[in-house]
Enzyme design. Sequence first.
Site, PDB file in Angstrom:
ATOM      1  N   GLY A  46       3.285   2.158  -6.952  1.00 37.20           N
ATOM      2  CA  GLY A  46       2.420   1.227  -6.252  1.00 37.20           C
ATOM      3  C   GLY A  46       3.083   0.822  -4.950  1.00 37.20           C
ATOM      4  O   GLY A  46       4.293   0.999  -4.778  1.00 37.20           O
ATOM      5  N   GLN A  51       4.754  -4.059   2.440  1.00 39.70           N
ATOM      6  CA  GLN A  51       5.831  -3.072   2.375  1.00 39.70           C
ATOM      7  C   GLN A  51       5.735  -2.013   3.465  1.00 39.70           C
ATOM      8  O   GLN A  51       6.676  -1.242   3.655  1.00 39.70           O
ATOM      9  CB  GLN A  51       5.853  -2.395   0.995  1.00 39.70           C
ATOM     10  CG  GLN A  51       6.284  -3.326  -0.117  1.00 39.70           C
ATOM     11  CD  GLN A  51       6.297  -2.593  -1.424  1.00 39.70           C
ATOM     12  OE1 GLN A  51       5.273  -2.481  -2.098  1.00 39.70           O
ATOM     13  NE2 GLN A  51       7.463  -2.076  -1.788  1.00 39.70           N
ATOM     14  N   CYS A 103      11.912  -0.903  -6.865  1.00 38.38           N
ATOM     15  CA  CYS A 103      11.011  -1.203  -5.763  1.00 38.38           C
ATOM     16  C   CYS A 103      11.328  -0.286  -4.589  1.00 38.38           C
ATOM     17  O   CYS A 103      12.504  -0.069  -4.278  1.00 38.38           O
ATOM     18  CB  CYS A 103      11.178  -2.666  -5.357  1.00 38.38           C
ATOM     19  SG  CYS A 103      10.111  -3.178  -3.995  1.00 38.38           S
ATOM     20  N   LEU A 104      10.293   0.224  -3.935  1.00 36.38           N
ATOM     21  CA  LEU A 104      10.510   1.087  -2.778  1.00 36.38           C
ATOM     22  C   LEU A 104      11.240   0.357  -1.654  1.00 36.38           C
ATOM     23  O   LEU A 104      11.968   0.976  -0.889  1.00 36.38           O
ATOM     24  CB  LEU A 104       9.169   1.631  -2.261  1.00 36.38           C
ATOM     25  CG  LEU A 104       8.385   2.529  -3.215  1.00 36.38           C
ATOM     26  CD1 LEU A 104       7.041   2.914  -2.605  1.00 36.38           C
ATOM     27  CD2 LEU A 104       9.191   3.758  -3.589  1.00 36.38           C
ATOM     28  N   HIS A 145       3.870  -6.755 -10.440  1.00 32.76           N
ATOM     29  CA  HIS A 145       4.905  -6.449  -9.454  1.00 32.76           C
ATOM     30  C   HIS A 145       4.297  -6.360  -8.046  1.00 32.76           C
ATOM     31  O   HIS A 145       4.812  -6.975  -7.104  1.00 32.76           O
ATOM     32  CB  HIS A 145       5.593  -5.124  -9.817  1.00 32.76           C
ATOM     33  CG  HIS A 145       6.633  -4.695  -8.844  1.00 32.76           C
ATOM     34  ND1 HIS A 145       7.978  -4.830  -9.098  1.00 32.76           N
ATOM     35  CD2 HIS A 145       6.546  -4.123  -7.620  1.00 32.76           C
ATOM     36  CE1 HIS A 145       8.663  -4.368  -8.067  1.00 32.76           C
ATOM     37  NE2 HIS A 145       7.810  -3.928  -7.151  1.00 32.76           N
ATOM     38  N   GLU A 146       3.211  -5.616  -7.910  1.00 30.97           N
ATOM     39  CA  GLU A 146       2.580  -5.468  -6.595  1.00 30.97           C
ATOM     40  C   GLU A 146       1.941  -6.776  -6.134  1.00 30.97           C
ATOM     41  O   GLU A 146       1.994  -7.111  -4.947  1.00 30.97           O
ATOM     42  CB  GLU A 146       1.551  -4.332  -6.607  1.00 30.97           C
ATOM     43  CG  GLU A 146       2.132  -2.957  -6.869  1.00 30.97           C
ATOM     44  CD  GLU A 146       3.298  -2.582  -5.959  1.00 30.97           C
ATOM     45  OE1 GLU A 146       3.326  -3.007  -4.784  1.00 30.97           O
ATOM     46  OE2 GLU A 146       4.196  -1.856  -6.429  1.00 30.97           O
ATOM     47  N   HIS A 149       4.314  -8.922  -4.398  1.00 31.48           N
ATOM     48  CA  HIS A 149       4.552  -8.561  -2.995  1.00 31.48           C
ATOM     49  C   HIS A 149       3.615  -9.290  -2.047  1.00 31.48           C
ATOM     50  O   HIS A 149       4.045  -9.747  -0.989  1.00 31.48           O
ATOM     51  CB  HIS A 149       4.408  -7.049  -2.780  1.00 31.48           C
ATOM     52  CG  HIS A 149       5.642  -6.279  -3.101  1.00 31.48           C
ATOM     53  ND1 HIS A 149       6.831  -6.449  -2.430  1.00 31.48           N
ATOM     54  CD2 HIS A 149       5.869  -5.314  -4.012  1.00 31.48           C
ATOM     55  CE1 HIS A 149       7.738  -5.624  -2.916  1.00 31.48           C
ATOM     56  NE2 HIS A 149       7.181  -4.927  -3.896  1.00 31.48           N
TER      57      HIS A 149
END
Length: 189
Positions: A46, A51, A103-104, A145-146, A149
């Site tokens: 995701g 991000q 996480c990216l 999680h997303e 963000h």
Amino acid sequence: MIFPVVAYGDPILKLKAHEITSNEFNDLGSLIDDLWETMYNANGVGIAAPQIGISKTIFVVDFSFFKDEENFNEHELINMQQVFINPEIIKETGDDFVYPEGCLSIPNIRGEVSRPESVTITWVDENWKEQKETFKGINARVIQHEYDHIEGHLFTEKLKPLKKKLISRKLEAIKKGNVKIHYRMKFPK
């Protein structure tokens, strides 16, 4: 277009994102495409707009990444790819369960995060249709999680104090751009 992923330490990751208005809907197609392309290029599950440096309440997820995981139910594979615009978590229920998250924006770091096993969320999809659904297990976790963000929170904030201390040097290295990763990143100045 594939965007560089914004790295830990960039202020945009700590800001609450701006809601998308109906006037902006016609311009969302390219942003949605950019999110998908950037996420897949980085081998993500995701990604949220902050991000890639855009403070908007939108994220995309692809649950198929987990299809080979133990305890992944076949019926959960329905609608594997989802676009969430202006999401709002209505409730989180069930027992908390711990799972290692990454996480990216925080590459090469994982940590055990506790989250409720079920989440009910409303959102607008890519066709500007209102949706409401309850997700469970790993799907709920990815959404939570997303969603964090777009609220300006990172999974590292949910780690136990000892783990936070153990990764502090790695986090500082990411801020400085001292990290090896296969995708492009944008580091804080």
